[in-house]
Design an enzyme around this catalytic site. Sequence first.
Site, short mmCIF file in Angstrom:
data_model
loop_
_atom_site.label_atom_id
_atom_site.label_comp_id
_atom_site.label_asym_id
_atom_site.label_seq_id
_atom_site.Cartn_x
_atom_site.Cartn_y
_atom_site.Cartn_z
CE1 TYR A 49 3.71 -1.39 7.96
CE2 TYR A 49 4.40 0.90 7.93
CZ TYR A 49 3.56 -0.10 7.48
OH TYR A 49 2.59 0.17 6.54
CB SER A 61 -7.07 -3.25 17.32
OG SER A 61 -5.67 -3.18 17.50
CB SER A 62 -4.30 1.13 15.60
OG SER A 62 -3.77 0.53 14.46
CG LEU A 78 -6.91 -9.40 13.04
CD1 LEU A 78 -7.95 -10.25 13.75
CD2 LEU A 78 -6.69 -9.94 11.62
CG ASP A 108 -4.34 -1.16 8.21
OD1 ASP A 108 -4.29 -1.96 7.26
OD2 ASP A 108 -3.45 -1.07 9.07
CD GLU A 143 -1.81 3.79 12.79
OE1 GLU A 143 -3.04 3.83 12.93
OE2 GLU A 143 -1.10 2.97 13.37
CG ASP A 180 -0.56 -0.06 2.52
OD1 ASP A 180 0.65 -0.29 2.74
OD2 ASP A 180 -1.38 0.13 3.45
C1 GLA Z 1 -0.07 -2.51 8.40
C2 GLA Z 1 -0.18 -1.08 7.86
C3 GLA Z 1 -0.74 -1.10 6.43
C4 GLA Z 1 0.04 -2.06 5.53
C5 GLA Z 1 0.23 -3.42 6.20
C6 GLA Z 1 1.15 -4.33 5.44
O1 GLA Z 1 -1.33 -3.06 8.54
O2 GLA Z 1 -0.99 -0.29 8.68
O3 GLA Z 1 -0.77 0.20 5.90
O4 GLA Z 1 1.26 -1.50 5.15
O5 GLA Z 1 0.74 -3.29 7.53
O6 GLA Z 1 0.66 -4.62 4.18
#
Ligand code: GLA
Length: 408
Positions: free
Chosen positions: A226, A131-132, A129, A176, A164, A40
């Site tokens: 990340y 939650s945030s 999943l 998300d 975020e 993404d």
């Molecule tokens: C988390 C991030 C998303 C995406 C995924 C990995 O969920 O919030 O934006 O990058 O990891 O695909």
Amino acid sequence: MTYGFDQAEAAGRFVSLFGAPAERAFFAPGRVELIGSHVDYNGGHVLAAAIDRGTYVLVRQREDDRIRLVSSAFPEREVEFGVNELEYLEADGWASYPKGVLHFLRRRGYRMSGLDFLFGGDLPIAGGLSSSASIEMATAVAISSLANEPVRTMDLVRTAQRAENEFIGLKCGIMDQLASGYGRAGRALMIDCKKVRQRTLPFDDAAMKILLLNTRVDRGLQGSAYNDRVRTCASAFKKLKAKIKGVTCLCDVSPELLVRHAELLDDLELKRARHVIEEEQRVRHAAAALDIDDADWFGQLLDESHRSARDLYEVSCDELDLMVELARSKDGCFGARLTGAGFGGCALALVSPESVAQVAVEVCAEYRDRTGLAAEAYLCATGDGARAIALPTVPTVSAPNTAQGEGS
Ligand code: GLA
């Protein structure tokens, strides 16, 4: 950790916490990333779906300018501040997610009085999943409805992502928040993360069950791993862009062009870029597989996605690999992979309806035997996006009937 949420009980709790009943109730779902690992923020496509679990929030406007945030998941960590005190404070912990949304909505000119919030839900925290995103979207929908200023869901989605990125400091993409905002029961979302728009595809919950298998390994998502991936992809793209005409993001680079220009990148950049670019192809194939209802093909793409996330992008961990391997060894499992950021949290397995209960029980038992960790399985369905819901009624407490008690 998971936490259940009984809406009627929460309505009663709201009264004891804040001295008056809630005025409105909202819900925002979590999401499952079906396929599209870390594409993404590289401008690619993702297939995701909102699920039937998420965050509930009960809200009431106050006469003064105080904002009080309470969560059933962290009952001892209530946070309070004034409507003019919306800056980030490390000590706020979980409350930074809703506070970040309030911060950016206020900046956009939303009128805001004092508010009481009680959050709760049925998503595992830090389980991959979202939650945030679901607490952010529940807050965003609540504020826009209370302010009586209807806004486009996309504005709320972008505000939640901004919270975020800039408040929490996680440089995540749009998946998300968008899935939580736009999800629909019975549909998957094919999200174009460059154009930030989505189309829905049929997802037959009855034919392919979404089984989420929680490794119980908490991901330190806020940790640097990340953001490191985000940075490495950005530096790989910068080098490629200098030589390849017309590309605006890493996912615009074709697998062939990557091979041709491989020498521009260092080893790490090449591995990361290869994953992203090949994953983008897999997502497009997966959408085609869903379109023609081919669960086996869809499952195979999930398996390949997991291997690539594990070996090239290096966002898996032993426990996720084991969970995926166990699920994959069972009859009736079409495919399995880590879902979301990785580094722990949940694996996704797509399983035939007749096998799903047995697969869940067997995989959790075998995983427990091998790791000593108490795995959890959630059988989910696709669900609708963030919305207002009916206000639950406060349970009445009846006075004990003393007359009868004395007589018998
Ligand atoms: C988390 C991030 C998303 C995406 C995924 C990995 O969920 O919030 O934006 O990058 O990891 O695909």
